[in-house]
Design an enzyme around this catalytic site. Structure first.
Site, PDB file in Angstrom:
ATOM      1  N   PHE A 172     -49.403  33.610  -8.644  1.00  0.00           N
ATOM      2  CA  PHE A 172     -50.373  34.489  -8.000  1.00  0.00           C
ATOM      3  C   PHE A 172     -51.781  33.934  -8.120  1.00  0.00           C
ATOM      4  O   PHE A 172     -52.580  34.030  -7.184  1.00  0.00           O
ATOM      5  CB  PHE A 172     -50.292  35.900  -8.587  1.00  0.00           C
ATOM      6  CG  PHE A 172     -50.819  36.963  -7.656  1.00  0.00           C
ATOM      7  CD1 PHE A 172     -50.558  36.914  -6.293  1.00  0.00           C
ATOM      8  CD2 PHE A 172     -51.572  38.016  -8.133  1.00  0.00           C
ATOM      9  CE1 PHE A 172     -51.041  37.898  -5.424  1.00  0.00           C
ATOM     10  CE2 PHE A 172     -52.050  39.003  -7.287  1.00  0.00           C
ATOM     11  CZ  PHE A 172     -51.788  38.936  -5.926  1.00  0.00           C
ATOM     12  N   TYR A 212     -45.736  25.941  -9.936  1.00  0.00           N
ATOM     13  CA  TYR A 212     -45.648  27.178  -9.153  1.00  0.00           C
ATOM     14  C   TYR A 212     -46.096  26.918  -7.716  1.00  0.00           C
ATOM     15  O   TYR A 212     -47.098  26.251  -7.486  1.00  0.00           O
ATOM     16  CB  TYR A 212     -46.531  28.274  -9.759  1.00  0.00           C
ATOM     17  CG  TYR A 212     -46.224  28.575 -11.207  1.00  0.00           C
ATOM     18  CD1 TYR A 212     -45.199  29.444 -11.556  1.00  0.00           C
ATOM     19  CD2 TYR A 212     -46.956  27.975 -12.229  1.00  0.00           C
ATOM     20  CE1 TYR A 212     -44.915  29.726 -12.884  1.00  0.00           C
ATOM     21  CE2 TYR A 212     -46.683  28.243 -13.564  1.00  0.00           C
ATOM     22  CZ  TYR A 212     -45.660  29.121 -13.886  1.00  0.00           C
ATOM     23  OH  TYR A 212     -45.380  29.385 -15.203  1.00  0.00           O
ATOM     24  N   SER A 214     -48.168  42.356  -2.612  1.00  0.00           N
ATOM     25  CA  SER A 214     -48.712  41.017  -2.335  1.00  0.00           C
ATOM     26  C   SER A 214     -47.960  39.946  -3.110  1.00  0.00           C
ATOM     27  O   SER A 214     -48.466  39.425  -4.109  1.00  0.00           O
ATOM     28  CB  SER A 214     -50.200  40.978  -2.707  1.00  0.00           C
ATOM     29  OG  SER A 214     -50.404  41.493  -4.021  1.00  0.00           O
ATOM     30  N   LYS A 263     -44.284  50.615 -10.830  1.00  0.00           N
ATOM     31  CA  LYS A 263     -43.380  50.149  -9.779  1.00  0.00           C
ATOM     32  C   LYS A 263     -42.513  48.985 -10.249  1.00  0.00           C
ATOM     33  O   LYS A 263     -41.403  48.777  -9.741  1.00  0.00           O
ATOM     34  CB  LYS A 263     -44.159  49.789  -8.512  1.00  0.00           C
ATOM     35  CG  LYS A 263     -45.221  48.708  -8.680  1.00  0.00           C
ATOM     36  CD  LYS A 263     -44.713  47.315  -8.416  1.00  0.00           C
ATOM     37  CE  LYS A 263     -45.815  46.290  -8.618  1.00  0.00           C
ATOM     38  NZ  LYS A 263     -45.334  44.906  -8.418  1.00  0.00           N
TER      39      LYS A 263
END
Length: 338
Positions: free
Chosen positions: A14, A51, A142, A195
């Site tokens: 991210f 990544y 996202s 979540k």
């Protein structure tokens, strides 16, 4: 608005994806990487070797392995570390700050034992160095794999001051990365954290092939638990109908990119948690958050049955079929009761 000097703390998936967004938005971007080989790969080969390695990183993005070196004259510090590492990293960089910097966290989680959200951790750590009004979060549906490819994404900037939230919004805004403002910081953070627990549960449902009806019920009742916790902590109930509530819940519970759902899926297929964790090179935030939220709910006597079920599967090695039976045979209740 003038472009900003932004340092991203953490060169994971991210952090790397957001570096791409910030660069496209015209900012001066640098990344701090814990691993020297990651910094070297970004600077010399313009890829992150660990990544999102299939994404070409612009030459304008620079990486450093030295924390102090990348904190000079920065306008915004973006924390893209795992949630359990945020406090330690923030303590290490605190002496390098002069108090004018805006601090933004994209880490999603509730700290074990303290039950603090990530912005609350930053407020506590930075006391005396920066103002609470300079701290904000960027949350929403996202996945890094799509953000880094500039696929349409919409998120929320939330901060303790509208001015800070607006600066975050304008700094990250691009044609493919739309940022809304929400002043309900606690609601945004609870939604974005809880979540992940529900995503583990959704993965178990998929892995055990329990069907679409079960998954729809899980997402819906999971939203109810999320809202119940948030409202008790002072959040606005409408926040959970937005991007960091229902939006984040949908994408995390259904996407193949979701590492939390992946953990649950593998559990549903019969794998053990320890083996799953050992095989992963990324952090599934829902694992630690499940413990935090379960402990919080016990302490505050708040009913969160799905969270408790996930906790028992993860930490008490209870078979998913047993907790499913317990969930399905609970006493009958009205649907809308907070």
């Amino acid at each position: 608005m003038s472009n900003k000097n932004v340092t991203i703390i953490g060169a994971g998936s991210f952090g790397t994806a957001l570096a791409m967004v910030l660069d496209q938005a015209g900012n001066n971007v640098q990344i701090w990487a814990r691993e020297p080989e990651v910094a070297q790969g970004i600077n010399e080969n313009h890829i992150n070797p660990s990544y999102l390695s299939d994404i070409k990183i612009p030459e304008t993005i620079k990486a450093y392995n030295n924390l102090e070196q990348c904190l000079q004259s920065q306008d915004i510090i973006l924390f893209a570390t795992p949630s359990h590492a945020l406090r330690d990293v923030a303590n290490k960089l605190k002496p390098c700050l002069d108090g004018h910097e805006i601090l933004v966290t994209v880490a999603k989680g509730i700290e074990n034992d303290t039950f603090k959200t990530m912005s609350q951790v930053l407020v506590e750590v930075m006391e005396g160095t920066t103002y609470e009004d300079n701290i904000g979060v960027l949350y929403g549906p996202s996945h890094a794999e799509e953000v880094g490819l500039f696929k349409p994404t919409t998120v929320v900037s939330a901060a303790y001051s509208t001015r800070t939230a607006r600066i975050i919004q304008e700094t990250f805004l691009t044609p493919m990365f739309r940022v809304y403002i929400n002043n309900d910081v606690i609601g945004v953070e609870i939604g974005g954290s809880v979540k992940n627990i529900m995503a583990i549960a959704a993965g178990i449902v998929d892995g055990a092939e329990l069907g679409d009806n079960a998954k729809a019920a899980l997402i819906t009742r999971g939203l109810h638990e999320m809202k119940r916790m948030g409202v008790m902590l002072g959040a606005h109930s409408d926040t959970f109908s937005g991007l960091t509530g229902m939006g984040d819940l949908i994408v995390t519970c259904t996407s193949s990119h979701s590492r939390n759902r992946s953990v649950g899926y593998r559990i549903g297929k019969g794998e053990k948690l320890d083996d799953i964790i050992k095989s992963m090179n990324m952090v599934a935030e829902g694992i630690k958050t499940a413990k935090s939220v379960r402990d919080w709910s016990v302490k505050n006597k708040v009913e969160m049955p799905i969270t408790h079920a996930v906790y028992r599967v993860l930490f008490e090695d209870v078979d998913p079929s047993d907790v499913l039976y317990e969930l399905m045979t609970r006493d009958p209740k009205d649907e809308i009761v907070m």
